[in-house]
Structure formats: structure tokens, C-alpha cells
Write a protein that holds these residues in place. Sequence first.
Motif, mmCIF file in Angstrom:
data_model
loop_
_atom_site.group_PDB
_atom_site.id
_atom_site.type_symbol
_atom_site.label_atom_id
_atom_site.label_comp_id
_atom_site.label_asym_id
_atom_site.label_seq_id
_atom_site.Cartn_x
_atom_site.Cartn_y
_atom_site.Cartn_z
ATOM 1 N N LEU A 22 31.451 89.321 107.945
ATOM 2 C CA LEU A 22 32.194 88.379 107.113
ATOM 3 C C LEU A 22 31.537 86.996 107.154
ATOM 4 N N LEU A 23 31.011 86.648 108.298
ATOM 5 C CA LEU A 23 30.325 85.368 108.475
ATOM 6 C C LEU A 23 29.090 85.243 107.572
ATOM 7 N N VAL A 24 28.317 86.315 107.439
ATOM 8 C CA VAL A 24 27.086 86.261 106.626
ATOM 9 C C VAL A 24 27.268 86.780 105.206
ATOM 10 N N SER A 25 28.396 87.431 104.927
ATOM 11 C CA SER A 25 28.587 88.034 103.610
ATOM 12 C C SER A 25 28.546 87.046 102.445
ATOM 13 N N PRO A 26 28.968 85.779 102.603
ATOM 14 C CA PRO A 26 28.849 84.878 101.449
ATOM 15 C C PRO A 26 27.410 84.728 100.956
ATOM 16 N N TRP A 27 26.473 84.787 101.868
ATOM 17 C CA TRP A 27 25.060 84.688 101.478
ATOM 18 C C TRP A 27 24.535 86.049 101.021
ATOM 19 N N ALA A 28 24.920 87.107 101.738
ATOM 20 C CA ALA A 28 24.447 88.449 101.393
ATOM 21 C C ALA A 28 24.966 88.908 100.035
ATOM 22 N N GLY A 34 29.706 76.491 97.596
ATOM 23 C CA GLY A 34 30.780 75.511 97.655
ATOM 24 C C GLY A 34 32.154 76.038 97.307
ATOM 25 N N SER A 35 32.282 77.347 97.078
ATOM 26 C CA SER A 35 33.580 77.904 96.680
ATOM 27 C C SER A 35 34.502 78.029 97.892
ATOM 28 N N PRO A 36 35.814 77.965 97.646
ATOM 29 C CA PRO A 36 36.771 78.174 98.742
ATOM 30 C C PRO A 36 36.598 79.553 99.389
ATOM 31 N N GLN A 37 36.249 80.540 98.590
ATOM 32 C CA GLN A 37 36.059 81.896 99.119
ATOM 33 C C GLN A 37 34.893 81.930 100.110
ATOM 34 N N ARG A 38 33.839 81.211 99.797
ATOM 35 C CA ARG A 38 32.675 81.169 100.694
ATOM 36 C C ARG A 38 33.046 80.509 102.017
ATOM 37 N N LEU A 39 33.729 79.384 101.955
ATOM 38 C CA LEU A 39 34.156 78.687 103.163
ATOM 39 C C LEU A 39 35.145 79.545 103.953
ATOM 40 N N VAL A 80 45.678 84.641 97.377
ATOM 41 C CA VAL A 80 46.240 83.342 97.753
ATOM 42 C C VAL A 80 45.373 82.209 97.205
ATOM 43 N N LEU A 81 44.058 82.376 97.308
ATOM 44 C CA LEU A 81 43.125 81.358 96.822
ATOM 45 C C LEU A 81 42.807 81.518 95.335
ATOM 46 N N ARG A 82 43.459 82.489 94.690
ATOM 47 C CA ARG A 82 43.278 82.767 93.254
ATOM 48 C C ARG A 82 41.808 83.014 92.898
ATOM 49 N N LEU A 83 41.200 83.857 93.717
ATOM 50 C CA LEU A 83 39.789 84.176 93.494
ATOM 51 C C LEU A 83 39.573 85.673 93.338
ATOM 52 N N ALA A 84 40.631 86.397 92.999
ATOM 53 C CA ALA A 84 40.541 87.850 92.900
ATOM 54 C C ALA A 84 39.616 88.313 91.778
ATOM 55 N N GLU A 85 39.301 87.431 90.838
ATOM 56 C CA GLU A 85 38.404 87.847 89.742
ATOM 57 C C GLU A 85 36.960 88.012 90.212
ATOM 58 N N GLN A 86 36.633 87.482 91.373
ATOM 59 C CA GLN A 86 35.301 87.691 91.965
ATOM 60 C C GLN A 86 35.344 89.039 92.684
ATOM 61 N N ARG A 87 35.077 90.103 91.934
ATOM 62 C CA ARG A 87 35.329 91.471 92.395
ATOM 63 C C ARG A 87 34.618 91.822 93.696
ATOM 64 N N ILE A 88 33.355 91.490 93.822
ATOM 65 C CA ILE A 88 32.609 91.851 95.034
ATOM 66 C C ILE A 88 33.205 91.145 96.246
ATOM 67 N N ALA A 89 33.459 89.859 96.104
ATOM 68 C CA ALA A 89 34.051 89.094 97.202
ATOM 69 C C ALA A 89 35.453 89.611 97.523
ATOM 70 N N MET A 90 36.224 89.910 96.487
ATOM 71 C CA MET A 90 37.580 90.400 96.694
ATOM 72 C C MET A 90 37.575 91.697 97.497
ATOM 73 N N TRP A 91 36.761 92.657 97.073
ATOM 74 C CA TRP A 91 36.714 93.945 97.772
ATOM 75 C C TRP A 91 36.168 93.790 99.185
ATOM 76 N N ASN A 92 35.178 92.938 99.346
ATOM 77 C CA ASN A 92 34.624 92.707 100.679
ATOM 78 C C ASN A 92 35.707 92.176 101.613
ATOM 79 N N GLU A 93 36.406 91.147 101.189
ATOM 80 C CA GLU A 93 37.411 90.536 102.053
ATOM 81 C C GLU A 93 38.623 91.448 102.241
ATOM 82 N N LEU A 94 39.028 92.141 101.204
ATOM 83 C CA LEU A 94 40.147 93.066 101.326
ATOM 84 C C LEU A 94 39.838 94.159 102.355
ATOM 85 N N LEU A 95 38.670 94.781 102.238
ATOM 86 C CA LEU A 95 38.309 95.876 103.148
ATOM 87 C C LEU A 95 38.092 95.393 104.577
#
Length: 123
Positions: A22-28, A34-39, A80-95
Motif C-alpha cells: 500500500l505504501l508503494v502502490s501510489p507509484w506502482a 498530489g491526490s488525497p488517495q495517494r497521500l 469517503v474521499l469520493r475517489l471511487a471513480e479511480q478504478r485501479i486505486a479503488m480496487w487496490n485499496e478495497l482489497l
Amino acid sequence: MASNFKLKRWQDQVILLLGLWLLVSPWALSYPAGSPQRLNAFVSGLVIAILAAFDLYKTYFWAVAVNLLVGVWVAAAPWVLRLAEQRIAMWNELLVGIAVVVLALWELRTDPELHRHWLGVAA
């Protein structure tokens, strides 16, 4: 004794790997800079990894409980952060969030050392 440690702590080892991912996934996975999801992924992954590493050294109920709560947050964060439209990030964080929650619950349920800590807190 070392094999007992490995068998007893396998959930912490997997949670540590999930936190590091999860720590490296924003880059991977190229989360927007600068997105809230990345932080959120960076901070949550760091917290999960540190607590799991700490728990590998010595078992503390509070460390597992905090990781459980952070796992719930990670799984819910895309909505919560209203970023569910970012599908890859959403699935990564959900799983990752669900996996951390399941492993933490499993550890809380099956680790006798945690049961002693819990009983000590309740007394």
C-alpha cells in the motif's frame, strides 16, 4: 521455537507485506500526483507496515486493533474521499483493506497471547 514464531506470526507477516504494498502502490499504479488517495495510501500503508513490524517483535492487542481499524478505513476510503471513480486505486485499496481486516480479525481470534492481553485489559 523459530518455527512456532513463524506459524504464530504469519498474519503479521502478510499484513506487513500488504502495508508495504500500500505504501508503494501510489507509484506502482500511477495514482494522480498530489491526490488525497495517494497521500491516504502512503500514510495508511506506512501505519500498517510499522504496526505489523512492531507486532512481529512483540504482540500487543492495541497494535492489532489499530491495524484492524486502519484496514477498515483503507477499504472505505475510496468512497469517503469520493475517489471511487479511480478504478485501479479503488480496487487496490478495497482489497488491501479487506485483507488487513480479515487477517487482523483472524489474529485476534486465534492468538492466545492476544487473548491474555485482552483479558489483562478487561481486568
